[in-house]
Design a protein around this motif. Sequence first.
Motif, PDB file in Angstrom:
ATOM      1  N   ARG A 509       0.833  -1.202   0.000  1.00 14.80           N
ATOM      2  CA  ARG A 509       0.000   0.000   0.000  1.00 14.80           C
ATOM      3  C   ARG A 509       0.871   1.258   0.000  1.00 14.80           C
ATOM      4  N   LYS A 510       0.700   2.062  -1.036  1.00 13.88           N
ATOM      5  CA  LYS A 510       1.338   3.375  -1.149  1.00 13.88           C
ATOM      6  C   LYS A 510       0.316   4.305  -1.799  1.00 13.88           C
ATOM      7  N   PRO A 511      -0.333   5.171  -1.017  1.00 14.56           N
ATOM      8  CA  PRO A 511      -1.463   5.940  -1.536  1.00 14.56           C
ATOM      9  C   PRO A 511      -1.106   7.006  -2.562  1.00 14.56           C
ATOM     10  N   VAL A 672      -2.341   3.025  -8.953  1.00 14.59           N
ATOM     11  CA  VAL A 672      -2.539   4.318  -8.282  1.00 14.59           C
ATOM     12  C   VAL A 672      -3.665   5.137  -8.899  1.00 14.59           C
ATOM     13  N   ARG A 700      -2.963   1.589  -4.273  1.00 14.75           N
ATOM     14  CA  ARG A 700      -4.140   1.691  -3.409  1.00 14.75           C
ATOM     15  C   ARG A 700      -5.121   0.563  -3.714  1.00 14.75           C
ATOM     16  N   GLU A 701      -5.765   0.056  -2.648  1.00 11.59           N
ATOM     17  CA  GLU A 701      -6.752  -1.013  -2.830  1.00 11.59           C
ATOM     18  C   GLU A 701      -7.919  -0.550  -3.688  1.00 11.59           C
ATOM     19  N   ASP A 702      -8.322   0.722  -3.513  1.00 18.38           N
ATOM     20  CA  ASP A 702      -9.468   1.204  -4.284  1.00 18.38           C
ATOM     21  C   ASP A 702      -9.137   1.286  -5.774  1.00 18.38           C
TER      22      ASP A 702
END
Length: 732
Positions: A509-511, A672, A700-702
Motif C-alpha cells: 500500500r502506497k497511496p 494508483v 491503493r486497494e481502491d
Amino acid sequence: MEELRAIVSDTVFRNEENGYTVITCRAGRENVTVVGVMPELAAGEQALFQGEWTTHPQYGKQFKASQAEIQTPSTLLGIERYLSSGLIKGIGPATARLIVQEFGKETLTIIGEHPERLTEIAGIGKKRAAQIAQSFQEQYATRQTMVFLQSYGVSPSLAVKISKVYGARAQEKLRQNPYCMVEDIEGVGFLTADRIALSMGIAPDSPDRLSAGLIYALQDASVSAGHTYLPAEELLQTAGKLLRVNPELLQTHLSGLLISRRLRSHILDGIEGVFLPQMWQAETEIARRLRDLQSAVQTVMTSTIPGRIRGFEKENGIRFSDTQRKAISMAVQQGLLVITGGPGTGKTTIINCILSLLDRESVLLAAPTGRAAKRMSEATGHEASTLHRLLEYGGESGDFTRDEENPLDCTCLIVDEMSMVDVFLMRAFLRAVPQGTRLILVGDADQLPSVGAGNVLGDILKSGAIPSIRLTEIFRQAESSLIVRNAHAINRGEMPILNQKGGNFFFERKPYGEDAARTIIDLCARRLPGFLRSGDPMRDIQVLSPTKKGACGVIALNAMLQAALNPPAPDKKEIAYGEKLFRKGDKVMHVKNNYQLEWENVNGGEGQGVFNGDMGTVLAVDDEDKELTVLFDDDRMAVYEYALLEELELAYCLSVHKSQGSEFTCVVMPAVGGPPMLLTRNLFYTALTRAKQLVVLVGREDAVADMVRNNHIARRYTALAQRLCEIPGSAL
C-alpha cells in the motif's frame, strides 16, 4: 528564440534519412558547433540559424537550430569553398578554383542560368557541364522547398522527407493539392497537410480537403482505436468535427469516394459500414482463406486417438479434463480449430499432446513476438518462430517471400498468442498456408486485442463459423498459483486475494504516486532480486504500467529505473537522442517493424528484420559514429545508426500493451488510479497473466477495485465475424 549568423566550416555528422546534422561554423572570431535538422550545407556557405544555445554533457556548448536560412556565399573564397565541398557533382577543389578564377562573383549566376559557359573552362565538356548544372539545380530546388515548407510551419525533418519524395516539383505539387502528402508520405498526417493547405489559402470547403478529411478519419480510427471500418453516420460526424464543417456537406463527397472505389461500403447488421479498401480486402480475404482451410478436413487414425491420449497422460503424469481431451481430438481431425482459454487451462500441454499425435517434423510452431516464440520452444521442445521470420521477409516494401506462390512446407501449423495478431499479419500468414494444411490457432480471448487494426481472434470466436473450443478448467498443477486463481477471479469481476501467506501475489500500500514510484524502484533494485535469488534481475523482473504519463507512468518509471539499475559510469558510454538517453547495459525494446535492419546471430547466421516488441540489451555504444549495438533476447545482434534510435525505447518499464506475448518471472505494477478508459479489467488481467512466479502490486486497494469493476471494453468496429458467416467454405 536566438539568432546566429555564421559561415559553415565543416560537416561533422549528417544523417541522410532525417537531415540531422552537426556542423562547425565560424561566427565572427569564434568557432561554434551547430546541431539540428537542416538542408545539406557546404563549407563556405553563410546561414542564419534560429534556435537556442545549449550545453551538451559530453560535447559542451552548442547552438541547437530549429530553422536554417541559407544565404548564398558572396565572397570569392566562400564561393570556391562551396563549390569544392562535394555538394555539387562534377566539381572538385581544382575545378572549383578554375571556375571562380574565370567567372569571379558571377560564378553561381553562370552555373544556374548559363551553364553552357562552363565549357569555357579547360577540362569541362558539354556532358560534365550538364551534370554540374543538374546537380546545382537539384540542390537549389531542395533548399527552396525547405524554405517554402518551413514558412508554413513544417518541421525541418519533415521538410527533408517531403523534399526527397517530390524533388524539384515539390512546390508545384503542393500548391496544387497539399493533401496528396497524406497518402504519399509516411509520417504526414491530415492535420499537417491541412495546416499547410489553409495557410496557402485553400478554401475550407475545397473538395480535395473534404475528401482527404473523410479518408483521414478512417485512417485515424484504424490506428488509434483498431477499427477496420466506421458506420457511415459516425464517419460523417467524426470527419465533420475534424474539418469543422456540417456533416451533411460531406455526404456528396463520401458518395464520390465510394463511386471512385477510394473507399468501400458494406451493410453490417443493417447499417452501412465504410472501409478503407485495404481493410475491406484484408478481412474478406481472411474469411475466404479460413473457410477454405476449414473445408479441407483431415483425419489421423481416428480410432487410435483416445488410446494415444491416455498414453500421453500416463507418460506425463497428468489427467486431461473431458474438454481438454475433446480439444486434442478435434485438433487432429479438423482442418481448422481455434483453442482459447485463460492461464493454467493447459493450452501448452494440449499443444504438446497434439505434437505427440502428429508427425512432429512436419509441424511448424509460430507466435507473433520473439519472446512468445521462445517461450513456445522451451515449453514444447520443438522449434518455434515468429510469424515474421516464418514468412521470410524479402523486399524493401515489407512483403514476405512466403505466400501462395511459395507456401510453407508443413502439414500442420500451430500459432500461439493469437489475440496479438492483426488483420494484415493474419492475411499474410494465411496466404502462405497451403491447402490441406491443418491450422490450429491458440490464444486467450480475454486479453487485450491486437495493437494493429482488427480483432481477429475475437471475431473468429464470435462468428461461430469456425470450429472452436474454450478451456475453462484450471489444470491441477496451476491451482496452487495465486497468479492463476486471481487472474480468473479478476476476469469474473472478483477482487484478487492479496498477501496470502506462502502465496505469489502481493500488494504494497502506497497511496501517493510518487511514493509508489519510489517503492517500485526499491523493489526492483534491492528487495526482489534477493527474494527471487535472480541471476539476472533486469530480465526476470519487469515493471508494467497502465499509463505512459504521471509519476507511475512508463516514461517516468523508465528514467528512474535506468538511474537505479544502470547508473552512469566511466566504462559505460551513452548516446542522447532527443529526450531519450541510451547507455551501455540498458534494457531496450524495438517499437516499430523494420524489415531492412540487418542482424547477426551470435551462434552463427545472419538476416534482416527486427520487429515491434523485440527486447534486448545495449551491448555497446560508439559515441563517435553515434551507433548502438543491441543484443536481443533470442541472440540476434543488430547495429543501430543514429537515425534508427527513434525505433528504440527503454524497456525497464513497459506499457501493458507492449508486454503482450511476453512472459516474465516477476511482474511489478503500479495501481494508483488514472483514466478509466485505460484502467480496465482486461488490461489488468493481461498484465497479471504476463507473470510466471510472482506479482507485486504497489498503490491503493481502491485503484485495484476500480480496475476489477471496470469491465468497459472499447468497441472495435470490425467485419470479420460477419464476413465469415457470409462466405461459404469454398476454394479461392
